[in-house]
Enzyme design. Sequence first.
Site, mmCIF file in Angstrom:
data_model
loop_
_atom_site.group_PDB
_atom_site.id
_atom_site.type_symbol
_atom_site.label_atom_id
_atom_site.label_comp_id
_atom_site.label_asym_id
_atom_site.label_seq_id
_atom_site.Cartn_x
_atom_site.Cartn_y
_atom_site.Cartn_z
ATOM 1 N N ASP A 138 0.873 -1.225 -0.221
ATOM 2 C CA ASP A 138 0.001 -0.129 -0.022
ATOM 3 C C ASP A 138 0.988 1.436 -0.021
ATOM 4 O O ASP A 138 1.797 1.314 0.317
ATOM 5 C CB ASP A 138 -0.793 0.048 1.235
ATOM 6 C CG ASP A 138 -1.885 -1.145 1.235
ATOM 7 O OD1 ASP A 138 -2.127 -1.455 0.207
ATOM 8 O OD2 ASP A 138 -2.341 -1.424 2.284
ATOM 9 N N LYS A 139 0.302 2.289 -0.458
ATOM 10 C CA LYS A 139 1.035 3.613 -0.634
ATOM 11 C C LYS A 139 1.764 4.159 0.895
ATOM 12 O O LYS A 139 2.978 4.404 0.537
ATOM 13 C CB LYS A 139 0.280 4.707 -1.010
ATOM 14 C CG LYS A 139 0.567 6.154 -1.043
ATOM 15 C CD LYS A 139 -0.420 6.875 -1.470
ATOM 16 C CE LYS A 139 0.055 8.635 -1.279
ATOM 17 N NZ LYS A 139 0.010 9.022 0.110
#
Length: 308
Positions: A138-139
């Site tokens: 995830d970011k």
Amino acid sequence: MSLLTEIQVEETTDRLDRYLADELADLSRSRVQKLIEQGLVQVNGKVCTSKKAEVREGDRIQVEIPEAQPLELLPENISLDILYEDDSLLILNKPAGMVVHPSAGHENGTMVNALLAHCPTLPGINGIQRPGIVHRLDKDTTGAIAVAKTEQAFHHLQAQFRTKTARRDYIAIVYGAPSLENGTVDQPIGRHTIDRQKMAVILEEKGGRQAITHWHVKERIGNYTLMHFELETGRTHQIRVHSAFIGHPIVGDLVYSSGRSIGVNLPGQALHAWRLRLIHPVTQEWVEAIAPIPRSLTTLLEVLRRRA
């Protein structure tokens, strides 16, 4: 020239496009649907052009993936924290805030842009020439992520993630104090029925896919806990969803922790992909990469220990 991928279906009943998008991590669901529409997917030896066709245990699926088209993205001179690299394999320590693939709102400054500058020639994914990212983070999740530098390496590594040979260990700081020292969450995960930007525990008959997360307590710090997680499967947001499901959401997770505040400025959720273990696609030897714990997490631990 096209690439032919074959999958033997195990323990599932799901529609064809959802199943393939989940099994082939490098293909988006829209890309899978286009391949189905183009007649490039066969189920049990017959072309299937229905994205809603039901996939059953024992089915044999063949997917023909056309050669990648030229990439329009530009390489960017972005610094990469390299944990391991040779001619076939690259393992990076991804920082918080870096998006892996370009997407709406994140066309530049991604790990893909950085990789294009670091390795100009990489495998094609999703129908265009794009660096061979085998799995995602995830970011705002930090830590170890693998990149294949050849087509052979990409498919070898992809198979390891699909068959659960590759192992991924995470550490996280969660809210609360689990009553047990260790456990396993075996709950299917699917797209949230209302908020399509989120994932949730969803019954398999309603589209959820099997998701298994093992955990154990590393340190209890007042009303917070340092946890170790090991993924057996790799669903989107899996640890974040399972942590919230058992009542211990990850600190700093604005999506799954109901906006709780801790009074410490974090760049993202307190989740770090600490260790990645996989079999080298050429030497067949185990490779282990450990990503140092980021300063944001060590600072948070120091603050919580002082408070406790």
